[in-house]
Design a protein around this motif. Structure first.
Motif, PDB file in Angstrom:
ATOM      1  N   LEU A   1     -30.266 106.585 -11.991  1.00 40.37           N
ATOM      2  CA  LEU A   1     -29.225 105.963 -12.812  1.00 40.37           C
ATOM      3  C   LEU A   1     -29.845 105.403 -14.080  1.00 40.37           C
ATOM      4  CD1 LEU A   1     -26.243 105.063 -13.042  1.00 40.37           C
ATOM      5  CD2 LEU A   1     -26.874 102.958 -11.847  1.00 40.37           C
ATOM      6  N   PHE A   2     -29.154 105.623 -15.201  1.00 41.65           N
ATOM      7  CA  PHE A   2     -29.687 105.229 -16.503  1.00 41.65           C
ATOM      8  C   PHE A   2     -28.665 104.426 -17.302  1.00 41.65           C
ATOM      9  CE2 PHE A   2     -31.832 109.024 -15.123  1.00 41.65           C
ATOM     10  CZ  PHE A   2     -33.169 108.761 -15.397  1.00 41.65           C
TER      11      PHE A   2
ATOM     12  N   LYS B   1     -31.056 108.525 -25.779  1.00 39.29           N
ATOM     13  CA  LYS B   1     -32.093 107.670 -25.205  1.00 39.29           C
ATOM     14  C   LYS B   1     -31.477 106.794 -24.119  1.00 39.29           C
ATOM     15  CE  LYS B   1     -35.676 106.287 -27.474  1.00 39.29           C
ATOM     16  NZ  LYS B   1     -36.680 105.612 -28.350  1.00 39.29           N
ATOM     17  N   GLY B   2     -32.072 106.889 -22.923  1.00 35.62           N
ATOM     18  CA  GLY B   2     -31.596 106.113 -21.790  1.00 35.62           C
ATOM     19  C   GLY B   2     -32.724 105.355 -21.129  1.00 35.62           C
ATOM     20  N   TYR B   3     -32.356 104.384 -20.309  1.00 34.86           N
ATOM     21  CA  TYR B   3     -33.346 103.512 -19.677  1.00 34.86           C
ATOM     22  C   TYR B   3     -33.047 103.448 -18.182  1.00 34.86           C
ATOM     23  CZ  TYR B   3     -33.660 102.370 -24.583  1.00 34.86           C
ATOM     24  OH  TYR B   3     -33.770 102.476 -25.943  1.00 34.86           O
ATOM     25  N   LEU B   4     -34.059 103.692 -17.378  1.00 38.65           N
ATOM     26  CA  LEU B   4     -33.901 103.731 -15.929  1.00 38.65           C
ATOM     27  C   LEU B   4     -33.365 102.395 -15.418  1.00 38.65           C
ATOM     28  CD1 LEU B   4     -34.437 105.464 -13.352  1.00 38.65           C
ATOM     29  CD2 LEU B   4     -36.657 104.306 -13.213  1.00 38.65           C
ATOM     30  N   LEU B   5     -32.318 102.458 -14.595  1.00 38.37           N
ATOM     31  CA  LEU B   5     -31.751 101.273 -13.964  1.00 38.37           C
ATOM     32  C   LEU B   5     -32.045 101.370 -12.469  1.00 38.37           C
ATOM     33  CD1 LEU B   5     -30.055  98.689 -14.107  1.00 38.37           C
ATOM     34  CD2 LEU B   5     -28.003 100.107 -13.895  1.00 38.37           C
ATOM     35  N   GLY B   6     -32.856 100.450 -11.966  1.00 35.75           N
ATOM     36  CA  GLY B   6     -33.290 100.547 -10.579  1.00 35.75           C
ATOM     37  C   GLY B   6     -34.467 101.507 -10.452  1.00 35.75           C
ATOM     38  N   GLU B   7     -34.626 102.082  -9.264  1.00 38.91           N
ATOM     39  CA  GLU B   7     -35.774 102.945  -8.998  1.00 38.91           C
ATOM     40  C   GLU B   7     -35.454 104.409  -9.273  1.00 38.91           C
ATOM     41  OE1 GLU B   7     -37.636 102.209  -5.142  1.00 38.91           O
ATOM     42  OE2 GLU B   7     -36.446 100.384  -4.988  1.00 38.91           O
TER      43      GLU B   7
ATOM     44  N   ILE C   1     -21.718 100.547 -23.194  1.00 38.54           N
ATOM     45  CA  ILE C   1     -22.908 100.725 -22.372  1.00 38.54           C
ATOM     46  C   ILE C   1     -22.556 101.667 -21.226  1.00 38.54           C
ATOM     47  CG2 ILE C   1     -24.744  99.555 -21.108  1.00 38.54           C
ATOM     48  CD1 ILE C   1     -24.408  98.798 -24.133  1.00 38.54           C
ATOM     49  N   HIS C   2     -23.044 102.902 -21.330  1.00 42.03           N
ATOM     50  CA  HIS C   2     -22.764 103.913 -20.311  1.00 42.03           C
ATOM     51  C   HIS C   2     -23.802 103.830 -19.194  1.00 42.03           C
ATOM     52  CE1 HIS C   2     -19.874 105.736 -23.034  1.00 42.03           C
ATOM     53  NE2 HIS C   2     -20.797 105.855 -23.965  1.00 42.03           N
ATOM     54  N   LEU C   3     -23.341 103.868 -17.960  1.00 40.49           N
ATOM     55  CA  LEU C   3     -24.235 104.033 -16.818  1.00 40.49           C
ATOM     56  C   LEU C   3     -24.106 105.487 -16.366  1.00 40.49           C
ATOM     57  CD1 LEU C   3     -23.797 100.750 -14.753  1.00 40.49           C
ATOM     58  CD2 LEU C   3     -25.229 101.215 -16.740  1.00 40.49           C
ATOM     59  N   VAL C   4     -25.210 106.215 -16.446  1.00 39.97           N
ATOM     60  CA  VAL C   4     -25.184 107.672 -16.326  1.00 39.97           C
ATOM     61  C   VAL C   4     -26.090 108.132 -15.189  1.00 39.97           C
ATOM     62  CG1 VAL C   4     -25.546 109.853 -17.556  1.00 39.97           C
ATOM     63  CG2 VAL C   4     -24.822 107.812 -18.820  1.00 39.97           C
ATOM     64  N   LEU C   5     -25.544 108.945 -14.302  1.00 40.72           N
ATOM     65  CA  LEU C   5     -26.355 109.579 -13.272  1.00 40.72           C
ATOM     66  C   LEU C   5     -26.986 110.846 -13.843  1.00 40.72           C
ATOM     67  CD1 LEU C   5     -24.145 109.334 -10.037  1.00 40.72           C
ATOM     68  CD2 LEU C   5     -26.169 107.992 -10.616  1.00 40.72           C
ATOM     69  N   ALA C   6     -28.278 111.000 -13.635  1.00 38.96           N
ATOM     70  CA  ALA C   6     -29.004 112.176 -14.128  1.00 38.96           C
ATOM     71  C   ALA C   6     -30.194 112.440 -13.220  1.00 38.96           C
ATOM     72  CB  ALA C   6     -29.456 111.970 -15.578  1.00 38.96           C
TER      73      ALA C   6
ATOM     74  N   GLY D   1     -41.476 105.028 -22.286  1.00 40.86           N
ATOM     75  CA  GLY D   1     -40.877 104.564 -21.037  1.00 40.86           C
ATOM     76  C   GLY D   1     -39.394 104.840 -20.930  1.00 40.86           C
ATOM     77  N   SER D   2     -38.788 105.274 -22.020  1.00 39.18           N
ATOM     78  CA  SER D   2     -37.371 105.645 -21.978  1.00 39.18           C
ATOM     79  C   SER D   2     -37.249 107.096 -21.521  1.00 39.18           C
ATOM     80  CB  SER D   2     -36.734 105.463 -23.357  1.00 39.18           C
ATOM     81  OG  SER D   2     -37.294 106.383 -24.288  1.00 39.18           O
ATOM     82  N   TYR D   3     -36.017 107.597 -21.493  1.00 38.83           N
ATOM     83  CA  TYR D   3     -35.758 108.981 -21.082  1.00 38.83           C
ATOM     84  C   TYR D   3     -34.789 109.611 -22.083  1.00 38.83           C
ATOM     85  CZ  TYR D   3     -37.807 107.800 -16.537  1.00 38.83           C
ATOM     86  OH  TYR D   3     -38.656 107.406 -15.534  1.00 38.83           O
ATOM     87  N   SER D   4     -34.895 110.901 -22.256  1.00 37.34           N
ATOM     88  CA  SER D   4     -33.939 111.655 -23.063  1.00 37.34           C
ATOM     89  C   SER D   4     -32.928 112.295 -22.121  1.00 37.34           C
ATOM     90  CB  SER D   4     -34.649 112.732 -23.881  1.00 37.34           C
ATOM     91  OG  SER D   4     -35.458 112.140 -24.877  1.00 37.34           O
ATOM     92  N   ILE D   5     -31.676 111.887 -22.262  1.00 36.04           N
ATOM     93  CA  ILE D   5     -30.614 112.311 -21.358  1.00 36.04           C
ATOM     94  C   ILE D   5     -29.806 113.421 -22.016  1.00 36.04           C
ATOM     95  CG2 ILE D   5     -28.667 111.535 -19.954  1.00 36.04           C
ATOM     96  CD1 ILE D   5     -31.278 110.057 -19.339  1.00 36.04           C
ATOM     97  N   SER D   6     -29.636 114.552 -21.295  1.00 37.01           N
ATOM     98  CA  SER D   6     -28.863 115.678 -21.823  1.00 37.01           C
ATOM     99  C   SER D   6     -27.957 116.233 -20.732  1.00 37.01           C
ATOM    100  CB  SER D   6     -29.790 116.784 -22.333  1.00 37.01           C
ATOM    101  OG  SER D   6     -30.562 116.343 -23.430  1.00 37.01           O
TER     102      SER D   6
END
Length: 596
Positions: free
Chosen positions: A228-229, A273-279, A209-214, A186-191
Motif C-alpha cells: 500500500l502506498f 511518486k508514492g511512499y510505502l504505507l506499512g510493510e 491523498i490517494h492510498l493505492v494498492l500496487a 526511498g520512494s516508489y514510482s507507481i504506474s
C-alpha cells in the motif's frame, strides 16, 4: 421537492437513555462528551445538513460532476457547502487531537454521518473517504507520514481516497497489475490504472491523498505480494507546502446510475511518486483498516437513505387524497381520504420505520464497540469489543444496504406514479441506494466473509460470545411481564440462528458450496436476531419511561407500537431463513452453467 428532518430526537433517546453514554465516561473519547455537548453537536449537525447539504442534493444530482481539460468540477454550490463544513470543524470531529482533531467518540461521528448521507449522499462521500484514508495513515503510517498528511486531512484542507479496483480485477485483487518501482530516495514510482475511484478528483480541496494498492517489482504473485502506498495528487514539500503535480490524472468520469454528484474516476498513474504505507507486501492488511471503516459507513448509508425516503413517503401519504378508508370515510367532508388510511400503505411505512429505528440502534451499538476497542484500558473488554465489531461489520454492511434499497423502493411505491417522476426525489433515493450493496465489497462477499472467516474465528469463540451476550440479556429481562413476549420471540429467533450455525458447521466444512449457497440467508438471519436484540433494548427503556411517567409520552408510545410491529411482522422471517439454509446447495448448484 423532497425534504429532510434530521432524527436528532431519536439519537438523543438512543445515546442518553437506551445505551446510557455515562457508562462510557472512563473512555478517553468520552471525557469531554457531556450530554449537553452531545445534544448541541447533534442539533448543529441537523442545521448544517437540513439547511446547507439537503438543498443541494437534487440539483447536484441533476448537474453531476464534469471533466473538462483534465479538471474535475463538482456541482454548483458544493464547494461553498464543503467549506462551511470544514471551517466549522466537522471533518475532524472524531480525529486525533494530536493532529488537530476534536477526539470525540465514533458513536457521535456515525450519527453525523447518517445525517450527512440522508441530506446529500454524493457530497457526504468526499469527507467520508477522507476519514477512512486518515485512519489508515494514523494506524500504519510512520511519525513523519502522520505529521505530513494528517493535520490537513483532519482539517479537511486535503481529502483522501482508496484505490483498489482495476479494469480486469475487482474482488480478486490477487490479479492486480499496478506496479511500484523503487527509487533511490526511498520512494516508489507507481504506474497503472485504477477504476471506480470515488472522489478520485475534484475541486473541493487543494490536494488529494490517494492510498493505492500496487505490487513492488519482484514481489510474489497474488495478494501476498501487494503493498500500500501514499500517492498525493500534488507532491508535498518538506515544509508542508505543495509542490509539483504528481503523475496521477483523471482519465474519465464514470457514467453511473446514481450518486452523480460524487466524482467516480478512472485514474491513470504514470510514474507517480508514492511512499510505502506499512510493510512491503502487507498492503492488504493495511487497506482493510480503511475498508472496515468504510463498510460500517456504507451500512449507515443504507440506513440514511431509508430514513429520508421514509420521511418523504410518510409526508406524501398524509397529504395525498385518494380513495376511502376500508371501514368508511375518515374525512366525509372531503372528496377522498388521505392514503395514510389504507392498510397496505401503512404496511409499507411501518416496515421501513421498524427497520430504520432498529438499524439506528444497531449502528449506535456497533459504534460504541468501536469506541471501546480504541480506548478501553481493560484488555479483555477491549478485545471483546473488537471481536464483536469485526463479527458484525459484514452483517451491518450487507443487511442495512439491502434494506436501504428495499426501503427506497417501498417509499417510491407509496407515491404511486408521482414516485416515478423525478421532481419528487424518490428516483434519486432509489438510484443512489443501489450502489451500496455493490461497493466496498459486494454483499455476497460480505456474507461469505461472515460464514467463511468470522464464524470460525478463534475457533468459534467470537460467535459464542455473541450468542452468550444476547442470551444473558434475554435471561435478565424475561421475568418482567412487560417484556416476556419480546424475550420469548427473540429467544426462539436466537435458537434458529444457533441451529443454522450448527448446520453450517456440520455441512459446509465438507462441501464449501453449502456455505456459498446459504451465506446470504445466514447473514440475514443473524441481522434479524441482532435487530431483535436492538429493539429489545429500545422497548425496555421506552416501557420503563412510560411507567415512570417520564419523557415524551407520544414518542415513547410510538416506539412501542413500532417495536411490536418488528417482533410480530419482521422477526418471524427468521423461520423461513432457517429453512432456506437447511435446504442447502443442491437446488442452487443443480443446473448446468450452459443452461442458464
Amino acid at each position: 421537492m423532497p425534504s429532510y428532518k434530521a432524527p436528532v430526537k431519536d439519537y438523543q433517546f438512543l445515546l442518553h437513555q437506551v445505551f446510557n453514554l455515562s457508562d462510557y465516561e472512563h473512555l478517553k473519547s468520552f471525557e469531554e462528551s457531556s450530554p449537553d455537548l452531545i445534544d448541541a453537536i447533534l442539533e448543529e449537525a441537523a442545521k448544517l445538513t437540513e439547511n446547507v447539504f439537503q438543498p443541494l442534493n437534487q440539483s447536484g444530482d441533476e448537474e453531476g460532476c464534469k471533466l473538462e481539460n483534465g479538471v474535475v468540477s463538482t456541482p454548483k454550490g458544493f464547494k461553498d457547502a464543503y467549506d462551511q463544513f470544514t471551517e466549522s470543524g466537522w471533518q475532524g470531529i472524531c480525529g486525533d487531537p494530536e493532529y488537530g482533531g476534536q477526539g470525540l467518540p465514533m458513536v457521535l461521528g456515525q450519527a453525523i454521518n447518517e445525517m450527512m448521507v440522508s441530506s446529500n449522499w454524493g457530497l457526504s462521500m468526499y469527507p467520508g473517504l477522507t476519514n477512512g484514508a486518515a485512519e489508515t495513515i494514523h494506524t500504519w503510517g510512520t511519525d513523519e507520514q502522520k505529521q505530513a498528511y494528517l493535520p490537513k486531512m483532519t482539517s479537511g484542507e486535503w481529502s483522501g481516497t482508496m484505490n483498489l479496483t482495476e479494469p480486469h480485477c475487482g474482488t480478486d485483487l490477487g490479479m492486480l497489475r499496478t506496479k511500484a518501482e523503487p527509487n533511490d530516495d526511498g520512494s516508489y514510482s507507481i504506474s497503472g490504472t485504477k477504476i471506480f475511484i470515488s472522489a478520485g478528483d475534484h475541486d473541493l480541496t487543494e490536494n488529494i491523498i490517494h492510498l493505492v494498492l500496487a505490487r513492488i517489482t519482484g514481489a510474489p504473485d497474488g495478494t501476498d505480494g501487494i503493498s500500500l502506498f501514499i500517492v498525493p495528487k500534488f507532491q508535498v514539500n518538506d515544509d508542508g507546502s505543495l509542490g509539483n503535480h504528481n503523475g496521477v490524472t483523471c482519465g474519465s468520469l464514470e457514467e453511473k446510475m446514481g450518486i452523480h454528484s460524487n466524482a467516480t474516476c478512472l485514474l491513470n498513474y504514470d510514474n507517480a511518486k508514492g511512499y510505502l504505507l506499512g510493510e512491503e507486501n502487507k498492503g492488504m492488511r493495511a487497506m482493510f483498516t480503511m475498508m472496515n471503516e468504510a463498510r460500517l459507513g456504507v451500512g449507515v448509508q443504507g440506513l440514511a437513505i431509508a430514513e429520508v425516503a421514509q420521511q418523504n413517503a410518510a409526508d406524501y401519504a398524509k397529504e395525498r387524497i385518494q380513495g376511502r378508508a376500508l371501514k368508511g370515510a375518515k374525512f366525509p367532508d372531503q372528496a377522498a381520504d388521505p392514503i395514510i388510511v389504507h392498510p397496505d400503505v401503512r404496511r409499507m411505512l411501518m416496515t421501513t420505520r421498524a427497520f430504520t429505528e432498529g438499524a439506528r440502534a444497531i449502528v449506535v451499538w456497533a459504534a460504541l464497540q468501536s469506541d471501546v476497542a480504541r480506548h478501553e484500558q481493560d484488555e479483555n473488554k477491549k478485545a471483546l469489543a473488537y471481536d464483536l465489531l469485526s463479527l458484525m461489520t459484514p452483517v451491518i454492511k450487507s443487511y442495512l444496504t439491502d434494506q436501504g434499497v428495499d426501503a427506497a423502493s417501498r417509499s417510491m411505491q407509496c407515491l404511486g406514479g408521482h414516485g416515478y417522476i423525478t421532481e419528487w426525489g424518490m428516483t434519486q433515493f432509489l438510484s443512489d441506494a443501489r450502489i451500496a450493496p455493490i461497493y466496498e465489497g459486494t454483499n455476497g462477499i460480505q456474507a461469505m466473509d461472515l460464514v467463511g472467516r468470522k464464524l470460525p474465528r478463534k475457533n468459534g469463540e467470537v460467535i459464542r460470545a455473541y450468542f452468550t451476550m444476547i442470551q444473558e440479556f434475554i435471561d435478565e429481562h424475561k421475568g418482567n411481564e412487560d417484556l416476556t413476549e419480546y424475550c420469548t420471540l427473540l429467544e426462539k429467533a436466537l435458537q434458529r440462528q444457533q441451529a443454522a450455525t450448527m448446520w453450517l458447521m456440520q455441512n459446509a466444512m465438507s462441501d464449501p458450496d453449502q456455505a456459498g449457497a446459504t451465506a446470504h440467508y445466514y447473514l440475514n438471519l443473524m441481522a434479524l436476531v441482532c435487530m431483535g436484540f436492538a429493539w429489545l433494548n429500545i422497548l425496555i427503556k421506552a416501557k420503563a419511561m412510560i411507567k415512570a411517567d417520564e419523557g415524551d409520552k407520544n414518542y415513547l408510545k410510538n416506539k412501542v407500537i413500532t417495536g411490536n410491529f418488528f417482533f410480530h411482522h419482521i422477526l418471524p422471517e427468521t423461520t423461513s431463513l432457517r429453512y432456506k439454509i437447511e435446504a442447502g446447495a443442491g437446488d442452487v448448484m443443480a443446473m448446468e452453467a450452459e443452461d442458464f
